[in-house]
Write a protein that holds these residues in place. Structure first.
Motif, PDB file in Angstrom:
ATOM      1  N   ALA A  52       0.852  -1.191   0.000  1.00  0.00           N
ATOM      2  CA  ALA A  52       0.000   0.000   0.000  1.00  0.00           C
ATOM      3  C   ALA A  52       0.889   1.242   0.000  1.00  0.00           C
ATOM      4  O   ALA A  52       2.061   1.185   0.342  1.00  0.00           O
ATOM      5  CB  ALA A  52      -0.903  -0.014   1.228  1.00  0.00           C
ATOM      6  N   GLY A  53       0.324   2.350  -0.379  1.00  0.00           N
ATOM      7  CA  GLY A  53       1.080   3.586  -0.391  1.00  0.00           C
ATOM      8  C   GLY A  53       1.946   3.701  -1.628  1.00  0.00           C
ATOM      9  O   GLY A  53       1.790   2.969  -2.598  1.00  0.00           O
ATOM     10  N   ALA A  54       2.876   4.628  -1.560  1.00  0.00           N
ATOM     11  CA  ALA A  54       3.740   4.911  -2.710  1.00  0.00           C
ATOM     12  C   ALA A  54       4.691   3.751  -2.985  1.00  0.00           C
ATOM     13  O   ALA A  54       5.261   3.172  -2.068  1.00  0.00           O
ATOM     14  CB  ALA A  54       4.547   6.178  -2.463  1.00  0.00           C
ATOM     15  N   ILE A  55       4.805   3.405  -4.244  1.00  0.00           N
ATOM     16  CA  ILE A  55       5.813   2.441  -4.682  1.00  0.00           C
ATOM     17  C   ILE A  55       6.785   3.255  -5.532  1.00  0.00           C
ATOM     18  O   ILE A  55       6.512   3.576  -6.680  1.00  0.00           O
ATOM     19  CB  ILE A  55       5.198   1.270  -5.478  1.00  0.00           C
ATOM     20  N   ARG A  56       7.877   3.615  -4.905  1.00  0.00           N
ATOM     21  CA  ARG A  56       8.849   4.513  -5.531  1.00  0.00           C
ATOM     22  C   ARG A  56       9.796   3.749  -6.461  1.00  0.00           C
ATOM     23  O   ARG A  56      10.152   2.606  -6.195  1.00  0.00           O
ATOM     24  CB  ARG A  56       9.653   5.232  -4.453  1.00  0.00           C
ATOM     25  N   SER A  57      10.223   4.444  -7.480  1.00  0.00           N
ATOM     26  CA  SER A  57      11.254   3.888  -8.346  1.00  0.00           C
ATOM     27  C   SER A  57      12.584   3.910  -7.606  1.00  0.00           C
ATOM     28  O   SER A  57      12.942   4.916  -7.003  1.00  0.00           O
ATOM     29  CB  SER A  57      11.375   4.707  -9.629  1.00  0.00           C
ATOM     30  N   PRO A  58      13.336   2.821  -7.657  1.00  0.00           N
ATOM     31  CA  PRO A  58      14.637   2.805  -6.983  1.00  0.00           C
ATOM     32  C   PRO A  58      15.768   3.386  -7.829  1.00  0.00           C
ATOM     33  O   PRO A  58      16.936   3.134  -7.557  1.00  0.00           O
ATOM     34  CB  PRO A  58      14.853   1.316  -6.710  1.00  0.00           C
ATOM     35  N   THR A  59      15.443   4.194  -8.820  1.00  0.00           N
ATOM     36  CA  THR A  59      16.473   4.750  -9.698  1.00  0.00           C
ATOM     37  C   THR A  59      17.562   5.478  -8.923  1.00  0.00           C
ATOM     38  O   THR A  59      18.740   5.315  -9.207  1.00  0.00           O
ATOM     39  CB  THR A  59      15.844   5.696 -10.739  1.00  0.00           C
ATOM     40  N   TYR A  60      17.189   6.260  -7.927  1.00  0.00           N
ATOM     41  CA  TYR A  60      18.189   7.034  -7.186  1.00  0.00           C
ATOM     42  C   TYR A  60      18.602   6.381  -5.878  1.00  0.00           C
ATOM     43  O   TYR A  60      19.731   6.528  -5.441  1.00  0.00           O
ATOM     44  CB  TYR A  60      17.687   8.463  -6.961  1.00  0.00           C
ATOM     45  N   THR A  61      17.693   5.647  -5.250  1.00  0.00           N
ATOM     46  CA  THR A  61      18.027   4.987  -3.983  1.00  0.00           C
ATOM     47  C   THR A  61      18.707   3.641  -4.213  1.00  0.00           C
ATOM     48  O   THR A  61      19.274   3.073  -3.293  1.00  0.00           O
ATOM     49  CB  THR A  61      16.752   4.761  -3.143  1.00  0.00           C
ATOM     50  N   LEU A  62      18.609   3.115  -5.414  1.00  0.00           N
ATOM     51  CA  LEU A  62      19.125   1.817  -5.850  1.00  0.00           C
ATOM     52  C   LEU A  62      18.316   0.639  -5.328  1.00  0.00           C
ATOM     53  O   LEU A  62      18.192  -0.369  -6.003  1.00  0.00           O
ATOM     54  CB  LEU A  62      20.608   1.627  -5.506  1.00  0.00           C
ATOM     55  N   VAL A  63      17.768   0.739  -4.110  1.00  0.00           N
ATOM     56  CA  VAL A  63      16.930  -0.350  -3.587  1.00  0.00           C
ATOM     57  C   VAL A  63      15.786   0.236  -2.767  1.00  0.00           C
ATOM     58  O   VAL A  63      15.974   1.183  -2.012  1.00  0.00           O
ATOM     59  CB  VAL A  63      17.757  -1.360  -2.742  1.00  0.00           C
ATOM     60  N   GLU A  64      14.599  -0.307  -2.977  1.00  0.00           N
ATOM     61  CA  GLU A  64      13.417   0.016  -2.170  1.00  0.00           C
ATOM     62  C   GLU A  64      12.924  -1.299  -1.585  1.00  0.00           C
ATOM     63  O   GLU A  64      12.857  -2.312  -2.283  1.00  0.00           O
ATOM     64  CB  GLU A  64      12.316   0.666  -3.015  1.00  0.00           C
ATOM     65  N   ARG A  65      12.589  -1.268  -0.299  1.00  0.00           N
ATOM     66  CA  ARG A  65      12.150  -2.472   0.411  1.00  0.00           C
ATOM     67  C   ARG A  65      10.677  -2.328   0.775  1.00  0.00           C
ATOM     68  O   ARG A  65      10.259  -1.277   1.259  1.00  0.00           O
ATOM     69  CB  ARG A  65      12.991  -2.666   1.662  1.00  0.00           C
ATOM     70  N   TYR A  66       9.919  -3.429   0.578  1.00  0.00           N
ATOM     71  CA  TYR A  66       8.492  -3.411   0.852  1.00  0.00           C
ATOM     72  C   TYR A  66       8.106  -4.659   1.633  1.00  0.00           C
ATOM     73  O   TYR A  66       8.536  -5.765   1.291  1.00  0.00           O
ATOM     74  CB  TYR A  66       7.695  -3.380  -0.462  1.00  0.00           C
ATOM     75  N   PRO A  67       7.260  -4.495   2.670  1.00  0.00           N
ATOM     76  CA  PRO A  67       6.781  -5.670   3.384  1.00  0.00           C
ATOM     77  C   PRO A  67       5.743  -6.418   2.532  1.00  0.00           C
ATOM     78  O   PRO A  67       4.841  -5.800   1.964  1.00  0.00           O
ATOM     79  CB  PRO A  67       6.135  -5.085   4.647  1.00  0.00           C
ATOM     80  N   VAL A  68       5.912  -7.721   2.422  1.00  0.00           N
ATOM     81  CA  VAL A  68       4.953  -8.588   1.744  1.00  0.00           C
ATOM     82  C   VAL A  68       4.782  -9.828   2.612  1.00  0.00           C
ATOM     83  O   VAL A  68       5.554 -10.064   3.545  1.00  0.00           O
ATOM     84  CB  VAL A  68       5.405  -8.986   0.311  1.00  0.00           C
ATOM     85  N   GLU A  69       3.792 -10.616   2.288  1.00  0.00           N
ATOM     86  CA  GLU A  69       3.559 -11.835   3.057  1.00  0.00           C
ATOM     87  C   GLU A  69       4.816 -12.699   3.073  1.00  0.00           C
ATOM     88  O   GLU A  69       5.402 -12.989   2.038  1.00  0.00           O
ATOM     89  CB  GLU A  69       2.405 -12.626   2.447  1.00  0.00           C
ATOM     90  N   GLY A  70       5.254 -13.065   4.253  1.00  0.00           N
ATOM     91  CA  GLY A  70       6.412 -13.940   4.405  1.00  0.00           C
ATOM     92  C   GLY A  70       7.752 -13.241   4.541  1.00  0.00           C
ATOM     93  O   GLY A  70       8.759 -13.885   4.809  1.00  0.00           O
ATOM     94  N   GLY A  71       7.800 -11.923   4.353  1.00  0.00           N
ATOM     95  CA  GLY A  71       9.084 -11.220   4.467  1.00  0.00           C
ATOM     96  C   GLY A  71       9.077  -9.891   3.733  1.00  0.00           C
ATOM     97  O   GLY A  71       8.130  -9.123   3.833  1.00  0.00           O
ATOM     98  N   GLU A  72      10.129  -9.646   2.974  1.00  0.00           N
ATOM     99  CA  GLU A  72      10.255  -8.397   2.237  1.00  0.00           C
ATOM    100  C   GLU A  72      10.454  -8.658   0.751  1.00  0.00           C
ATOM    101  O   GLU A  72      11.064  -9.648   0.360  1.00  0.00           O
ATOM    102  CB  GLU A  72      11.474  -7.605   2.721  1.00  0.00           C
TER     103      GLU A  72
END
Length: 160
Positions: A52-72
């Motif tokens: 839920a919420g913003a799903i940002r492009s990792p172009t500048y951060t290189l990695v974006e982490r999101y909680p999903v069922e079972g982990g990240e």
């Protein structure tokens, strides 16, 4: 498996189908030129997994982490790195990761986990094409589930 994606909605439908059939743990390498739909596919997959919420492009951060069922789920964009050695500074501890979505994986070379599924996207006419290739037994089972469950048999997607 080759799929023609006539528009953005079709790219999102492919991402949704992959999310609905995904294995408990998987690595997806996303390749294609700029604008080929890698981020669109990744966002649709993550949204379908409940992010839920913003799903940002990792172009500048290189990695974006999101909680999903079972982990990240980790969404990486390696376009801006110079060599695979730079990845060690990102703190990529694989412990909690159940899904890797890696754009420009060739730039991460051997510093990344091996792909279960390789998705090559390309601009084709007014749409896109996607070639999905299993790279492991997990990937083979995943593609089989997508095909068996008819996830890609919609008017907006055309199997080739």
């Amino acid at each position: 498996m080759h799929v023609f994606l006539p528009d953005n909605d079709a790219t999102e439908t492919l991402g949704q189908a992959l999310a609905r059939t995904r294995p408990a743990s998987a690595v997806v390498h996303l390749q294609g030129d700029l604008g080929a739909g890698k981020s669109t596919l990744a966002r649709a997959l993550l949204r379908t997994l409940g992010v839920a919420g913003a799903i940002r492009s990792p172009t500048y951060t290189l990695v974006e982490r999101y909680p999903v069922e079972g982990g990240e789920a980790w969404h990486l964009d390696l376009y801006r790195i110079g060599d695979a050695g730079e990845l060690e500074f990102l703190g990529l501890d694989e412990g909690a990761v159940v899904l890797w979505l890696v754009e420009w994986p060739e730039r991460g070379a051997t510093a990344l986990p091996a792909a279960d599924l390789h998705v090559a996207l390309a601009v084709e006419g007014t749409g896109r094409s996607a070639r999905l290739t299993a790279e492991s037994s997990t990937g083979e089972q995943w593609l089989a589930r997508v095909g068996i469950e008819g996830q890609l048999q919609t008017p907006s997607l055309q199997l080739g």
